[in-house]
Design an enzyme around this catalytic site. Structure first.
Site, PDB file in Angstrom:
ATOM      1  N   LEU A  48      47.454  50.803  54.198  1.00  0.00           N
ATOM      2  CA  LEU A  48      47.435  51.242  55.581  1.00  0.00           C
ATOM      3  C   LEU A  48      45.976  51.407  55.996  1.00  0.00           C
ATOM      4  CD1 LEU A  48      50.173  54.061  55.484  1.00  0.00           C
ATOM      5  CD2 LEU A  48      50.456  51.711  56.313  1.00  0.00           C
ATOM      6  N   ASP A  49      45.700  51.232  57.271  1.00  0.00           N
ATOM      7  CA  ASP A  49      44.351  51.453  57.766  1.00  0.00           C
ATOM      8  C   ASP A  49      43.930  52.899  57.508  1.00  0.00           C
ATOM      9  OD1 ASP A  49      44.228  48.874  58.737  1.00  0.00           O
ATOM     10  OD2 ASP A  49      44.907  49.429  60.746  1.00  0.00           O
ATOM     11  N   ARG A  50      42.640  53.121  57.478  1.00  0.00           N
ATOM     12  CA  ARG A  50      42.090  54.456  57.253  1.00  0.00           C
ATOM     13  C   ARG A  50      42.739  55.487  58.179  1.00  0.00           C
ATOM     14  NH1 ARG A  50      36.583  56.548  56.288  1.00  0.00           N
ATOM     15  NH2 ARG A  50      35.842  54.398  56.192  1.00  0.00           N
ATOM     16  N   ASP A  51      42.883  55.156  59.454  1.00  0.00           N
ATOM     17  CA  ASP A  51      43.368  56.126  60.429  1.00  0.00           C
ATOM     18  C   ASP A  51      44.853  55.998  60.738  1.00  0.00           C
ATOM     19  OD1 ASP A  51      40.921  57.420  60.697  1.00  0.00           O
ATOM     20  OD2 ASP A  51      40.222  55.998  62.200  1.00  0.00           O
ATOM     21  N   THR A  52      45.582  55.290  59.891  1.00  0.00           N
ATOM     22  CA  THR A  52      47.043  55.244  60.010  1.00  0.00           C
ATOM     23  C   THR A  52      47.633  56.086  58.891  1.00  0.00           C
ATOM     24  OG1 THR A  52      47.041  53.025  60.991  1.00  0.00           O
ATOM     25  CG2 THR A  52      49.088  53.784  59.990  1.00  0.00           C
TER      26      THR A  52
END
Length: 342
Positions: free
Chosen positions: A149-153
């Protein structure tokens, strides 16, 4: 599942035959335009170290002016595998056995070490938690990782603890649930009101030629399919926000973010794909604007993950509740709706 960084193309051989339009251009500039995965500065370094040849002869001058008909060959050396170390970082574990571990990834945590994020990642935490047995499962740089997952997800993820589990889970993610039990559902809050209650976005994605950190819809991109369904609609005078559930049939980088922006409904607080929507906050009542300003990241959460257990064959399903920041946003939207209805 989001794709792993394209920077990993290092180690491939790339050939470019100079055409009339490219003739006269600098070697590093021509390579950067023809091969948009590596940055121009990275290509310049590779040229200086002798990784580029023209018609079989090594050329180590980045400003060399290429000629029509010349064949440029680039051989980028593979990156050195820096073995990540364990770090005592708390994990929100949803399930664990001797084959795998399921957890709820928090906002701000990078999945595996990468340039700019050498430590403090999920991999570092997993190595500390699982011990030396995890080292090398699926590769030195990303032990245990089968998707990311993306860093901010935020949201639910699974990691493998054995080679068998890694192979089995990886094959399920590669299939994207088309023939197997893999299930991935994301919750997103998007700007506007979708025309229909559900739909499918089928638009190929590739790297943005003007910004290599972004993805965009491209005719020559990789197949990307997102299914969405409306779960709730909120709004007031001059603004609308919709909560949707997205299910992925493919797993491209930033897929949901790009697809929703493509149909005119970018994610709330997405600073990359919806920068122009920041002014919409001015139209919101303060009680709704506050939680959005506090987000500082795209309003996206991996809520559900289902898969087949690699050894028992059991179909397993896990859910991760909305994190506090998205929960605060939803509560503010619901409270406004109730007050507006009265």
């Amino acid at each position: 599942m989001q794709d792993l960084p394209i920077e990993e193309i290092d180690g491939d051989e790339v050939e470019v035959v100079v055409d009339a339009e490219q003739a006269g251009g600098r070697l590093d500039a021509v390579l950067a335009k023809a091969h948009d995965v590596l940055s121009r500065s990275r290509l310049k370094d590779l040229i200086l170290t002798g990784a580029v040849a023209i018609d079989g002869e090594t050329v180590s001058e980045p400003k060399y002016r290429v000629k029509a008909g010349e064949t440029i060959t680039l051989i980028a050396p593979p990156p050195e595998d820096a073995e990540p170390q364990g770090e005592d970082i708390p994990l929100d574990i949803l399930y664990e056995d001797d084959q795998l571990i399921v957890l709820n990834k928090p906002v701000g945590m990078v999945v595996h070490p990468a340039p700019g994020s050498p430590n403090g990642t999920l991999v570092n935490a997993l190595i500390f938690h699982c011990g030396a047995s995890l080292q090398g499962i699926g590769g030195v740089k990303r032990p245990g990782i089968v998707h990311r997952l993306d860093r901010d997800t935020s949201g639910v993820m699974v990691a493998a603890k054995t080679d068998l589990a890694h192979q089995h889970l990886s094959s399920q993610f590669a299939d994207h649930g088309r023939t197997g039990p893999l299930h991935r559902a994301y919750i997103a809050f998007v700007w506007g009101t979708t025309e229909t209650g559900k739909g499918t976005i089928q638009a190929p994605l590739g790297r943005d030629q003007n910004n290599r950190l972004k993805q965009t819809v491209r005719k020559d991109g990789r197949e990307a399919i997102t299914h969405y369904a409306v779960e709730a609609r909120f709004g007031g005078e001059g603004w609308d926000i919709t909560r949707i559930q997205c299910q992925l049939e493919t797993g491209r980088t930033h897929q949901i973010r790009v697809h929703m922006a493509y149909i005119g409904h970018p994610l709330v607080s997405d600073l990359v794909y919806a920068p122009g929507y920041a002014t919409k906050i001015n139209r919101l009542p303060p009680e709704v604007a506050g939680p959005i300003v506090a987000l500082g990241r795209q309003a996206l959460h991996a809520a559900e993950l289902g898969f087949e257990h690699p050894t028992t064959g059991e179909e397993m399903m896990f859910e991760a509740p909305l994190p506090p920041d998205l929960e605060a946003l939803e509560e503010a939207l619901e409270d406004f709706d109730k007050a507006f209805a009265r």
